[in-house]
Design a protein around this motif. Sequence first.
Motif, PDB file in Angstrom:
ATOM      1  N   LYS A  61       0.811  -1.218   0.000  1.00 36.92           N
ATOM      2  CA  LYS A  61       0.000   0.000   0.000  1.00 36.92           C
ATOM      3  C   LYS A  61       0.847   1.272   0.000  1.00 36.92           C
ATOM      4  CE  LYS A  61      -3.983  -2.094   2.340  1.00 36.92           C
ATOM      5  NZ  LYS A  61      -4.901  -2.006   3.499  1.00 36.92           N
ATOM      6  N   VAL A  62       2.178   1.110   0.077  1.00 35.52           N
ATOM      7  CA  VAL A  62       3.063   2.276   0.137  1.00 35.52           C
ATOM      8  C   VAL A  62       2.950   3.166  -1.100  1.00 35.52           C
ATOM      9  CG1 VAL A  62       5.503   2.963   0.061  1.00 35.52           C
ATOM     10  CG2 VAL A  62       4.689   1.424   1.846  1.00 35.52           C
ATOM     11  N   PRO A  63       2.976   2.633  -2.343  1.00 31.28           N
ATOM     12  CA  PRO A  63       2.863   3.527  -3.507  1.00 31.28           C
ATOM     13  C   PRO A  63       1.608   4.392  -3.476  1.00 31.28           C
ATOM     14  CG  PRO A  63       3.601   1.355  -4.197  1.00 31.28           C
ATOM     15  CD  PRO A  63       3.189   1.232  -2.762  1.00 31.28           C
ATOM     16  N   GLN A  64       0.482   3.816  -3.088  1.00 32.22           N
ATOM     17  CA  GLN A  64      -0.765   4.576  -3.016  1.00 32.22           C
ATOM     18  C   GLN A  64      -0.703   5.634  -1.916  1.00 32.22           C
ATOM     19  OE1 GLN A  64      -4.211   2.118  -2.416  1.00 32.22           O
ATOM     20  NE2 GLN A  64      -5.644   3.833  -2.360  1.00 32.22           N
ATOM     21  N   ALA A  65      -0.089   5.275  -0.782  1.00 36.37           N
ATOM     22  CA  ALA A  65       0.029   6.217   0.326  1.00 36.37           C
ATOM     23  C   ALA A  65       0.937   7.385  -0.046  1.00 36.37           C
ATOM     24  CB  ALA A  65       0.565   5.501   1.568  1.00 36.37           C
ATOM     25  N   ILE A  66       1.986   7.087  -0.780  1.00 40.31           N
ATOM     26  CA  ILE A  66       2.882   8.160  -1.229  1.00 40.31           C
ATOM     27  C   ILE A  66       2.149   9.099  -2.172  1.00 40.31           C
ATOM     28  CG2 ILE A  66       4.944   8.685  -2.578  1.00 40.31           C
ATOM     29  CD1 ILE A  66       6.016   5.964  -1.654  1.00 40.31           C
TER      30      ILE A  66
END
Length: 254
Positions: A17-22
């Motif tokens: 989920k990191v890319p979306q959170a970034i």
Amino acid sequence: MTKFFATVCLPPTAPRKVPQAIAAIMAPYNANLTEEWNPVGHWDWWAIHSSAGNAYLVLPPHDGDRRLVTASTVPRRKAKLDALGPLECYGGPRGLLDFDGMRKRAARTYDALLAAWTELTAIHPPARPLADFLARHEADPERYSLADARKEHLAQPLVQDVAQRAVAGDPHFDTSFLLNDPVAYFAQEHEEARLWSVRCAVPGFALVTLDGAWMDADTDGHWEQANRYLDDLDAEAVSSTYSVTPESPDRADP
């Protein structure tokens, strides 16, 4: 266009989920967010980035932890991450990352670079900095062009050797030496340059904090403040670094 690196901090977030959170936390700083110039815009493109030898280091007891951002924990459809070296990752919870090790690595890298330069100075004649050639151009631009100045500077055996090594992928002289004058770089005070390398080992040019605030090196005291902030992060807070393309010149502040 010149790129820069931004370090983004997130609350506890699963790697997938990191890319979306970034994307969410970086959105307000998109130069293309509005039809007109975005007054707080800083970028028009970004990607998660690290490379072997410069990536985040993982504390050995946490090697292979699935909370780390790696090529195996982030689906390819979400971010195209390549495999890195041993104990390296693209980011992860602060408590799993070895910031002290990254700073020691930066010091070793600078020491090796200085040693490589010293070896070259022993086999080549002394070289003059680009500034000397530019001064001659400025004194007589009609007879001595800017192209002449750059050509003569590059033709010096020492400078030429560094340039050829940079093109060939030398482990010490990276491609930044194709744009910057090595003579001027190594003329600086070495201890200060070494400290600078250590200071820049963890944070990027820009830092986005947990609450979404943007800070960067255009502000005095950025590096000290950014290092302090990252060192003090909660153990579960996620830190990762991204390659950012700044806003296009035609969208810059008029």
